[in-house]
Design a protein around this motif. Sequence first.
Motif, PDB file in Angstrom:
ATOM      1  N   LEU A 117      52.655  22.558  51.212  1.00 42.46           N
ATOM      2  CA  LEU A 117      53.388  21.888  50.384  1.00 42.46           C
ATOM      3  C   LEU A 117      54.701  21.309  50.959  1.00 42.46           C
ATOM      4  N   ARG A 118      54.837  21.400  52.023  1.00 41.13           N
ATOM      5  CA  ARG A 118      56.103  20.750  52.828  1.00 41.13           C
ATOM      6  C   ARG A 118      56.341  19.513  52.715  1.00 41.13           C
ATOM      7  N   LYS A 119      55.249  18.706  52.431  1.00 44.34           N
ATOM      8  CA  LYS A 119      55.458  17.234  52.508  1.00 44.34           C
ATOM      9  C   LYS A 119      55.873  16.853  50.937  1.00 44.34           C
ATOM     10  N   ASP A 120      55.818  17.832  50.126  1.00 45.07           N
ATOM     11  CA  ASP A 120      56.216  17.581  48.655  1.00 45.07           C
ATOM     12  C   ASP A 120      57.712  17.537  48.420  1.00 45.07           C
ATOM     13  N   TYR A 121      58.605  18.281  49.374  1.00 43.01           N
ATOM     14  CA  TYR A 121      59.786  18.474  49.098  1.00 43.01           C
ATOM     15  C   TYR A 121      60.742  17.822  50.265  1.00 43.01           C
ATOM     16  N   THR A 122      61.893  17.733  49.568  1.00 44.51           N
ATOM     17  CA  THR A 122      62.977  17.392  50.687  1.00 44.51           C
ATOM     18  C   THR A 122      63.392  18.651  51.407  1.00 44.51           C
ATOM     19  N   GLN A 123      64.246  18.491  52.670  1.00 41.24           N
ATOM     20  CA  GLN A 123      64.754  19.410  53.271  1.00 41.24           C
ATOM     21  C   GLN A 123      65.345  20.490  52.351  1.00 41.24           C
ATOM     22  N   ASP A 124      66.158  20.097  51.765  1.00 45.91           N
ATOM     23  CA  ASP A 124      67.066  20.878  50.863  1.00 45.91           C
ATOM     24  C   ASP A 124      66.288  21.752  49.667  1.00 45.91           C
ATOM     25  N   ALA A 125      65.373  20.984  49.194  1.00 48.36           N
ATOM     26  CA  ALA A 125      64.520  21.446  48.087  1.00 48.36           C
ATOM     27  C   ALA A 125      63.571  22.494  49.262  1.00 48.36           C
ATOM     28  N   TRP A 126      63.122  22.343  50.097  1.00 50.49           N
ATOM     29  CA  TRP A 126      62.222  23.172  50.938  1.00 50.49           C
ATOM     30  C   TRP A 126      62.720  24.541  51.103  1.00 50.49           C
ATOM     31  N   THR A 127      64.017  24.491  51.523  1.00 51.61           N
ATOM     32  CA  THR A 127      64.628  25.824  51.628  1.00 51.61           C
ATOM     33  C   THR A 127      64.600  26.630  50.632  1.00 51.61           C
ATOM     34  N   PHE A 159      39.061  29.688  46.080  1.00 49.11           N
ATOM     35  CA  PHE A 159      40.515  30.700  45.788  1.00 49.11           C
ATOM     36  C   PHE A 159      41.636  30.302  46.500  1.00 49.11           C
ATOM     37  N   GLN A 160      41.209  29.260  47.688  1.00 50.37           N
ATOM     38  CA  GLN A 160      42.370  28.507  48.449  1.00 50.37           C
ATOM     39  C   GLN A 160      43.114  27.589  47.685  1.00 50.37           C
ATOM     40  N   LEU A 161      42.154  26.863  46.933  1.00 46.09           N
ATOM     41  CA  LEU A 161      42.905  26.010  46.261  1.00 46.09           C
ATOM     42  C   LEU A 161      43.738  26.246  45.069  1.00 46.09           C
ATOM     43  N   LEU A 162      43.248  27.461  44.334  1.00 46.51           N
ATOM     44  CA  LEU A 162      44.122  28.189  43.402  1.00 46.51           C
ATOM     45  C   LEU A 162      45.242  28.676  43.864  1.00 46.51           C
ATOM     46  N   LEU A 163      45.303  29.252  45.309  1.00 47.57           N
ATOM     47  CA  LEU A 163      46.347  29.648  45.923  1.00 47.57           C
ATOM     48  C   LEU A 163      47.457  28.821  45.845  1.00 47.57           C
ATOM     49  N   VAL A 164      47.071  27.331  46.702  1.00 51.21           N
ATOM     50  CA  VAL A 164      47.926  26.302  46.659  1.00 51.21           C
ATOM     51  C   VAL A 164      48.595  26.197  45.303  1.00 51.21           C
ATOM     52  N   GLU A 165      47.885  26.113  44.197  1.00 44.46           N
ATOM     53  CA  GLU A 165      48.598  25.969  42.763  1.00 44.46           C
ATOM     54  C   GLU A 165      49.533  26.976  42.495  1.00 44.46           C
ATOM     55  N   ALA A 166      49.208  28.394  42.883  1.00 43.92           N
ATOM     56  CA  ALA A 166      50.040  29.352  42.552  1.00 43.92           C
ATOM     57  C   ALA A 166      51.370  29.384  43.419  1.00 43.92           C
ATOM     58  N   GLN A 167      51.132  29.062  44.679  1.00 45.21           N
ATOM     59  CA  GLN A 167      52.438  28.748  45.298  1.00 45.21           C
ATOM     60  C   GLN A 167      53.466  27.658  44.805  1.00 45.21           C
ATOM     61  N   LYS A 168      52.805  26.498  44.394  1.00 54.52           N
ATOM     62  CA  LYS A 168      53.489  25.444  43.736  1.00 54.52           C
ATOM     63  C   LYS A 168      54.138  26.168  42.416  1.00 54.52           C
ATOM     64  N   THR A 169      53.662  26.626  41.773  1.00 49.01           N
ATOM     65  CA  THR A 169      54.248  27.236  40.687  1.00 49.01           C
ATOM     66  C   THR A 169      55.428  28.400  40.998  1.00 49.01           C
ATOM     67  N   ALA A 170      54.918  29.006  42.111  1.00 45.59           N
ATOM     68  CA  ALA A 170      56.229  30.093  42.630  1.00 45.59           C
ATOM     69  C   ALA A 170      57.417  28.956  43.183  1.00 45.59           C
ATOM     70  N   ALA A 171      57.089  28.237  43.744  1.00 47.65           N
ATOM     71  CA  ALA A 171      58.299  27.286  44.221  1.00 47.65           C
ATOM     72  C   ALA A 171      59.006  26.641  42.995  1.00 47.65           C
ATOM     73  N   ALA A 172      58.388  26.450  42.065  1.00 51.03           N
ATOM     74  CA  ALA A 172      59.453  25.760  40.767  1.00 51.03           C
ATOM     75  C   ALA A 172      59.894  26.656  39.885  1.00 51.03           C
ATOM     76  N   THR A 173      59.500  28.044  39.847  1.00 51.27           N
ATOM     77  CA  THR A 173      60.079  29.030  39.180  1.00 51.27           C
ATOM     78  C   THR A 173      61.292  29.533  39.486  1.00 51.27           C
ATOM     79  N   GLU A 174      62.192  30.116  38.861  1.00 51.68           N
ATOM     80  CA  GLU A 174      63.245  30.787  39.403  1.00 51.68           C
ATOM     81  C   GLU A 174      63.486  32.176  38.770  1.00 51.68           C
ATOM     82  N   ARG A 175      61.988  32.556  37.866  1.00 47.24           N
ATOM     83  CA  ARG A 175      62.093  33.821  37.246  1.00 47.24           C
ATOM     84  C   ARG A 175      61.213  34.801  38.002  1.00 47.24           C
ATOM     85  N   PRO A 176      61.791  35.932  38.697  1.00 47.28           N
ATOM     86  CA  PRO A 176      61.249  36.710  39.497  1.00 47.28           C
ATOM     87  C   PRO A 176      60.142  37.310  38.879  1.00 47.28           C
ATOM     88  N   ALA A 177      60.147  37.622  37.751  1.00 47.73           N
ATOM     89  CA  ALA A 177      58.736  38.304  36.946  1.00 47.73           C
ATOM     90  C   ALA A 177      57.614  37.362  37.139  1.00 47.73           C
TER      91      ALA A 177
END
Length: 442
Positions: A117-127, A159-177
């Motif tokens: 996912l690193r390549k998809d974000y700027t340094q500020d967004a990656w943090t 499953f690894q491909l789905l895991l990457v998609e889940a990580q993308k969604t996690a990175a995009a959401t601000e809702r802890p739930a």
Amino acid sequence: MRTVLAIINFIALIGAIIWWISAPDWEPAVTSIGLFGALIAQIFTSDEIKSKLKFIQKSGKESHNYQAAGNQTITDNKKIQKGSENSQLMQAEQMTVHIGIDEKRAREIYQEMNLQLRKDYTQDAWTVANSRVSEFEKSLMPKMEKVNGALEAFADPSFQLLLVEAQKTAAATERPADYDLLSELLIHRFQKGENRNIRAGISRAVEIVDKISDDALLGLTVSHAVSTFWPVSGDVNQGLDVLNELFGKLLYGSLPVGNGWLDHLDILDATRLSSFGNLKKIQQYYPERLAGYIDVGIEKESENFNKAIEIIKAAQLPQNMLIEHSFNKGFLRISVPNRQQISSLNIQHQINHGGNIITIPVPLSDDQKNAINSIYDLYKQDGNIRSENIQKFMEEWDKRPNLKVLKEWWDNIGTSFQITSVGKVLAHSNAQRCDKNLPPLD
């Protein structure tokens, strides 16, 4: 032999010392010193004397110490192993043994996927993104460890491909739930992943977790619960208490009003709106689904009552198979929430085990199931009495606060809709997030 030589050398040394004392000169001095040096050399090379000496060893990091009283052979093998029949012995300078996927390796795979996912974000967004993905990991890993064999899924390419998609969604959401919700979806993927329809629904659900609004997710989850979860107790009050407790866990926020939440879910492929028909009201829907609580039953001391007793005796069923109807004391009913539950009934057998009475559930035979269904056929058909039972059922319903809130909300939806496979896995995963005791989605 070395000991004899040492003794002779010692005697010669004594003589040389006496000579040196009696005639001080350089010749007896050199002789004495030479004999003394030879004696010392003989002492420290003697096997018998060496065996009585103790050595103190010190070593640095990752070094090895060796000590022996006799001959010693040092090889590259540092351990001698013995094993029983069919055992496996392994030895190496550095050795790592992997048996399947362990928790450490699963976390490594998680981080390897995260690096994509690193390549998809700027340094500020990656943090920010990396912080959210780390929170998702904290939610996911403990749940995967608790499910037998779930960590093996990390070796599955799909499953690894789905895991990457889940990580993308996690990175995009601000809702802890959402981190818990994504975790439940991945657990569900492991448990039901062999079903391609469910797999497709889970993949789409992972994509929309960060897009679905709070009230729409709540409305979807409660709607799914209404159509999916039923009490198994044949006792009316116990059954309603179970439902009240369940919805108490699911009603964690304010239920949506209007139809905007349904349009929102329709856009996300979680529901399909219908312009035909209307949703059944709670007063109609639940009495149909829990007809075992509502149906009139068999009147006491009637002809059908006598027939039912004969069937019970002939099928060797318990005498308490019929219980008094909660809404009409003059009638008896089979203790099931609905007729379909008859197929899963058990007979409770009590046996003496070591002086203790224990109860063992024994499934019904096919003949016994047929017998109970024939008893159900003896129920009296009276619309007026049944309507009275429904009225009393709803009075009990309204006594339970969570069920009353559910009825008021559900009866005001109006628009008919159908929950899609995407919506089902999303709603079920959210329900399991709220209540850990709920079973997996079939």
